[in-house]
Design an enzyme around this catalytic site. Structure first.
Site, PDB file in Angstrom:
ATOM      1  N   TYR A 255       0.805  -1.217   0.000  1.00 59.77           N
ATOM      2  CA  TYR A 255       0.000   0.000   0.000  1.00 59.77           C
ATOM      3  C   TYR A 255       0.837   1.267   0.000  1.00 59.77           C
ATOM      4  O   TYR A 255       0.484   2.251  -0.666  1.00 59.77           O
ATOM      5  CB  TYR A 255      -1.070  -0.032   1.111  1.00 59.77           C
ATOM      6  CG  TYR A 255      -0.634   0.423   2.489  1.00 59.77           C
ATOM      7  CD1 TYR A 255      -0.713   1.754   2.848  1.00 59.77           C
ATOM      8  CD2 TYR A 255      -0.173  -0.487   3.434  1.00 59.77           C
ATOM      9  CE1 TYR A 255      -0.338   2.171   4.118  1.00 59.77           C
ATOM     10  CE2 TYR A 255       0.195  -0.077   4.703  1.00 59.77           C
ATOM     11  CZ  TYR A 255       0.116   1.260   5.042  1.00 59.77           C
ATOM     12  OH  TYR A 255       0.485   1.673   6.295  1.00 59.77           O
TER      13      TYR A 255
ATOM     14  N   VAL B 168       9.452  -1.870   0.633  1.00 59.12           N
ATOM     15  CA  VAL B 168       9.293  -3.330   0.675  1.00 59.12           C
ATOM     16  C   VAL B 168       8.796  -3.820   2.042  1.00 59.12           C
ATOM     17  O   VAL B 168       8.783  -5.015   2.296  1.00 59.12           O
ATOM     18  CB  VAL B 168      10.623  -4.045   0.307  1.00 59.12           C
ATOM     19  CG1 VAL B 168      10.953  -3.836  -1.158  1.00 59.12           C
ATOM     20  CG2 VAL B 168      11.776  -3.573   1.187  1.00 59.12           C
TER      21      VAL B 168
ATOM     22  N   HIS C 143     -28.983  11.028  -0.666  1.00 61.31           N
ATOM     23  CA  HIS C 143     -28.763  10.954  -2.118  1.00 61.31           C
ATOM     24  C   HIS C 143     -28.397  12.338  -2.632  1.00 61.31           C
ATOM     25  O   HIS C 143     -28.961  13.311  -2.168  1.00 61.31           O
ATOM     26  CB  HIS C 143     -30.052  10.473  -2.797  1.00 61.31           C
ATOM     27  CG  HIS C 143     -29.955  10.467  -4.285  1.00 61.31           C
ATOM     28  ND1 HIS C 143     -29.259   9.489  -4.967  1.00 61.31           N
ATOM     29  CD2 HIS C 143     -30.454  11.327  -5.219  1.00 61.31           C
ATOM     30  CE1 HIS C 143     -29.341   9.743  -6.278  1.00 61.31           C
ATOM     31  NE2 HIS C 143     -30.059  10.852  -6.449  1.00 61.31           N
TER      32      HIS C 143
HETATM   33  C1  LIG Z   1       4.260   6.292   4.389  1.00 53.74           C
HETATM   34  C2  LIG Z   1       3.318   5.690   5.376  1.00 53.74           C
HETATM   35  C3  LIG Z   1       1.953   5.875   5.229  1.00 53.74           C
HETATM   36  C4  LIG Z   1       1.072   5.324   6.157  1.00 53.74           C
HETATM   37  N1  LIG Z   1      -0.250   5.529   5.973  1.00 53.74           N
HETATM   38  C5  LIG Z   1      -1.125   5.005   6.863  1.00 53.74           C
HETATM   39  C6  LIG Z   1      -2.511   5.243   6.715  1.00 53.74           C
HETATM   40  O1  LIG Z   1      -2.965   5.914   5.790  1.00 53.74           O
HETATM   41  N2  LIG Z   1      -3.345   4.709   7.629  1.00 53.74           N
HETATM   42  C7  LIG Z   1      -2.878   3.944   8.681  1.00 53.74           C
HETATM   43  O2  LIG Z   1      -3.684   3.479   9.484  1.00 53.74           O
HETATM   44  N3  LIG Z   1      -1.566   3.711   8.838  1.00 53.74           N
HETATM   45  C8  LIG Z   1      -0.682   4.226   7.964  1.00 53.74           C
HETATM   46  N4  LIG Z   1       0.656   4.019   8.141  1.00 53.74           N
HETATM   47  C9  LIG Z   1       1.094   3.146   9.245  1.00 53.74           C
HETATM   48  C10 LIG Z   1       1.073   3.887  10.589  1.00 53.74           C
HETATM   49  O3  LIG Z   1       1.872   5.027  10.512  1.00 53.74           O
HETATM   50  C11 LIG Z   1       1.576   2.946  11.675  1.00 53.74           C
HETATM   51  O4  LIG Z   1       0.850   1.737  11.637  1.00 53.74           O
HETATM   52  C12 LIG Z   1       1.379   3.586  13.048  1.00 53.74           C
HETATM   53  O5  LIG Z   1       2.103   4.803  13.151  1.00 53.74           O
HETATM   54  C13 LIG Z   1       1.854   2.619  14.129  1.00 53.74           C
HETATM   55  O6  LIG Z   1       1.679   3.217  15.370  1.00 53.74           O
HETATM   56  P1  LIG Z   1       2.571   2.778  16.625  1.00 53.74           P
HETATM   57  O7  LIG Z   1       2.094   3.610  17.760  1.00 53.74           O
HETATM   58  O8  LIG Z   1       2.570   1.315  16.750  1.00 53.74           O
HETATM   59  O9  LIG Z   1       4.072   3.163  16.234  1.00 53.74           O
HETATM   60  P2  LIG Z   1       4.749   4.507  15.690  1.00 53.74           P
HETATM   61  O10 LIG Z   1       3.770   5.430  15.109  1.00 53.74           O
HETATM   62  O11 LIG Z   1       5.873   4.044  14.832  1.00 53.74           O
HETATM   63  O12 LIG Z   1       5.296   5.205  17.006  1.00 53.74           O
HETATM   64  C14 LIG Z   1       6.311   4.640  17.767  1.00 53.74           C
HETATM   65  C15 LIG Z   1       7.047   5.749  18.475  1.00 53.74           C
HETATM   66  O13 LIG Z   1       7.935   5.161  19.417  1.00 53.74           O
HETATM   67  C16 LIG Z   1       9.164   5.870  19.416  1.00 53.74           C
HETATM   68  N5  LIG Z   1      10.191   4.947  19.920  1.00 53.74           N
HETATM   69  C17 LIG Z   1      10.715   3.860  19.294  1.00 53.74           C
HETATM   70  N6  LIG Z   1      11.600   3.236  20.108  1.00 53.74           N
HETATM   71  C18 LIG Z   1      11.631   3.932  21.272  1.00 53.74           C
HETATM   72  C19 LIG Z   1      12.320   3.768  22.492  1.00 53.74           C
HETATM   73  N7  LIG Z   1      13.181   2.750  22.704  1.00 53.74           N
HETATM   74  N8  LIG Z   1      12.122   4.674  23.495  1.00 53.74           N
HETATM   75  C20 LIG Z   1      11.249   5.698  23.303  1.00 53.74           C
HETATM   76  N9  LIG Z   1      10.565   5.909  22.163  1.00 53.74           N
HETATM   77  C21 LIG Z   1      10.732   5.019  21.152  1.00 53.74           C
HETATM   78  C22 LIG Z   1       9.352   6.259  17.950  1.00 53.74           C
HETATM   79  O14 LIG Z   1      10.217   7.374  17.835  1.00 53.74           O
HETATM   80  C23 LIG Z   1       7.911   6.585  17.538  1.00 53.74           C
HETATM   81  O15 LIG Z   1       7.621   7.952  17.716  1.00 53.74           O
HETATM   82  C24 LIG Z   1       1.566   4.572   7.256  1.00 53.74           C
HETATM   83  C25 LIG Z   1       2.952   4.399   7.426  1.00 53.74           C
HETATM   84  C26 LIG Z   1       3.811   4.949   6.499  1.00 53.74           C
HETATM   85  C27 LIG Z   1       5.284   4.765   6.694  1.00 53.74           C
END
Ligand SMILES: Cc1cc2nc3c(=O)[nH]c(=O)nc-3n(C[C@H](O)[C@H](O)[C@H](O)COP(=O)(O)OP(=O)(O)OC[C@H]3O[C@@H](n4cnc5c(N)ncnc54)[C@H](O)[C@@H]3O)c2cc1C
Length: 485
Positions: free
Chosen positions: A191, A272, A444
């Site tokens: 995606y 990827v 609609h």
């Molecule tokens: C280009 C792109 C487009 C996307 N589009 C969509 C979309 O349209 N809709 C959708 O639902 N999802 C989308 N996603 C996916 C979505 O961004 C992720 O699924 C979501 O952000 C995951 O949330 P999370 O809280 O698990 O992790 P993250 O958002 O990755 O947050 C994790 C945070 O933890 C912090 N962190 C990591 N390790 C440590 C540590 N040891 N100590 C302290 N902090 C740490 C990181 O800095 C980060 O800020 C997209 C992703 C990308 C890359």
């Protein structure tokens, strides 16, 4: 500087401030827990991947590209004018202001709920203690009762071809460009690759998509992909299936079924996949063992152990922001002694052109589960609103169970499919019958009418086969699809 090995105390600790982490912190605080959230500095900051380098910037780019492209394709509506030119640097400036405002909103919410937010990188040193590396080489220790791991994921490189920030870019780097390339090779037609490749093509970039499997969006059901493939062709995008990028002696090449090709682009976007951020967390010291993929195994209450939960992209399954925040609620509740399981329908949306939404069970899943189902498809050619948009490709397909008369799945390929996904998810979560959806009055002309139209088609299909003695609703429709033999 080491501040000392005396540990600060935390009741519930959250590691990571993305949609999983900040939602978990807010939920836990609402449940009366005293919450500390640790978010490492740099990018992505508070708000995580989604806000800073994922959902929000990608959808902003898709929107601006769609607006430019709509203007280019407006002649049939009688609208003419020169092509709009994108000043990408100006767009980035607007975007960083918009993201900054959203990030401040999250910080404000956390503050209002009395959540302590620390800037640092956390690592376990035992199952109840982390060390936090703070800016300026300071460290602190935090002893906690419960912890939620929400450290998210990072982009994976093409094997043997590391990101270099100049030619081989991750999605994060592509989204930060201030000049458009002339041409772009997108490696990976999942995606992220399809969304960004389509946006770039609409901005006038010559795009080639390289995909190792036989078609684009390999994890989506085959049936939903054809309208997107046709649109990519119309936008001039070349899709090379069964093809891979590789580092040859004379530079990067693409191996296709027809032979080797020099990479046809100025820049390469490696899309990827993403890998969970778990390798530097010291999880072994927390007594956890990760899966070979790096994901953390959890039970249905999102627990990895009695007092440790893991949520979002660190847990196997579709890496989506709304899944992360739905996990968050379950994790906060289950660690707070409120029995809670994660069994929600998670809509999968692709912001392709047309958009795709897959909600609930697909045909293959229904078949695999041995469920007897009625299926129906409504073509967008019959949608008045789609006609006014000049976009009549696509369809809505629905599946309902014959045994207990409830909606099981909906697949939508249509303009605004992302917005229609919520109605489908609600219908499936509420275990509604197709009749409920069919008889709900939809405004609609809207694309959303197609959801009630497909439910009517389900009823029609059932009634075509119905036993004549079966009860009939006052509308004249059979009262349930169970009336089908
Ligand atoms: C280009 C792109 C487009 C996307 N589009 C969509 C979309 O349209 N809709 C959708 O639902 N999802 C989308 N996603 C996916 C979505 O961004 C992720 O699924 C979501 O952000 C995951 O949330 P999370 O809280 O698990 O992790 P993250 O958002 O990755 O947050 C994790 C945070 O933890 C912090 N962190 C990591 N390790 C440590 C540590 N040891 N100590 C302290 N902090 C740490 C990181 O800095 C980060 O800020 C997209 C992703 C990308 C890359």
């Amino acid at each position: 500087m080491v501040v000392g090995e005396l540990a600060d105390q935390a009741d519930l600790l959250v590691i990571g401030g993305g949609p999983g982490g900040y939602s978990a912190a807010l939920s836990a605080a609402q449940l009366g827990r005293s919450v500390t959230l640790i978010q490492r500095g740099g990018s992505p900051a508070l708000g995580g991947t989604c806000l800073h380098v994922g959902c929000i910037p990608s959808k902003a780019l898709i929107e601006v590209a769609a607006r430019r492209n709509s203007a280019l394709e407006a002649a049939p509506f009688g609208l003419t004018g020169g092509p709009l030119t994108l000043d990408l640097a100006a767009f980035q400036k607007w975007q960083s202001g918009m993201i900054g405002t959203l990030a401040s909103g999250i910080a404000g919410l956390l503050r209002e709920r009395g959540i302590t937010v620390l800037d640092g990188t956390a690592r376990f040193i035992n199952p109840h203690k982390v060390i936090v590396e703070e800016p300026d080489d300071r460290v602190r220790y935090i002893q906690f009762t419960d912890v939620i791991i929400a450290t998210g994921s990072v982009p994976m490189a093409v094997p043997g071809i590391p990101f270099d920030g100049e030619i081989i870019l991750s999605s994060t780097e592509l989204l930060a460009l201030t000049d458009l390339p002339r041409s772009l090779v997108v490696v990976g037609a999942g995606y992220i690759g399809i969304e960004l490749g389509t946006a770039m093509a609409k901005l006038g970039v010559d795009v080639t998509i390289v995909e190792a499997s036989e078609r684009i969006l390999p994890s989506c059901p085959a049936g939903v992909v054809a309208p997107v493939e046709s649109r990519l062709t119309a936008l001039g995008v070349t899709v090379l299936a069964h093809s891979t990028l590789r580092q040859a002696q004379n530079g990067l090449t693409v191996t296709t079924p027809a032979g080797e090709r020099k990479i046809p682009g100025d820049l390469v976007l490696a899309a990827v996949g993403r890998e969970p951020c778990t390798s530097d967390l010291g999880l072994d010291r927390a007594g956890l063992t990760v899966l070979p993929s790096g994901h953390i195994p959890v039970d249905s209450s999102m627990r990895a152990s009695e007092h440790i939960a893991a949520i979002g992209d660190v847990v196997q399954g579709p890496a989506l922001a709304h899944r992360a925040s739905a996990h968050a609620e379950v994790a906060a509740r289950s660690l707070s002694g409120i029995p809670s399981v994660f069994d929600s329908v998670v809509p999968v949306v692709v912001f392709s052109d047309p958009e795709i939404a897959i909600v609930g069970m697909t045909d293959d899943e229904v078949k695999g589960a041995g469920i007897s189902a009625v299926t129906a498809t409504f073509s967008m050619r019959a949608s008045g609103r789609s006609a006014t948009l000049g976009r009549q490709e696509g369809f809505v397909r629905a599946l309902a169970s014959r045994d207990d008369d409830r909606m099981l799945g909906v697949q939508i390929v249509a303009p605004h499919a992302s917005e229609l996904a919520s109605e489908a998810a609600l219908a499936i979560e509420m275990r509604t019958s197709p009749l409920d959806v069919a008889l709900t009055v939809h405004p609609h002309p809207t694309v959303s009418e197609s959801v009630s139209d497909v439910a009517k088609a389900l009823m029609q299909r059932a009634s075509n086969r119905a036993n004549a003695n079966h009860p009939v609703h006052k509308s004249g429709r059979p009262s349930s699809i169970r009336s089908a033999p």
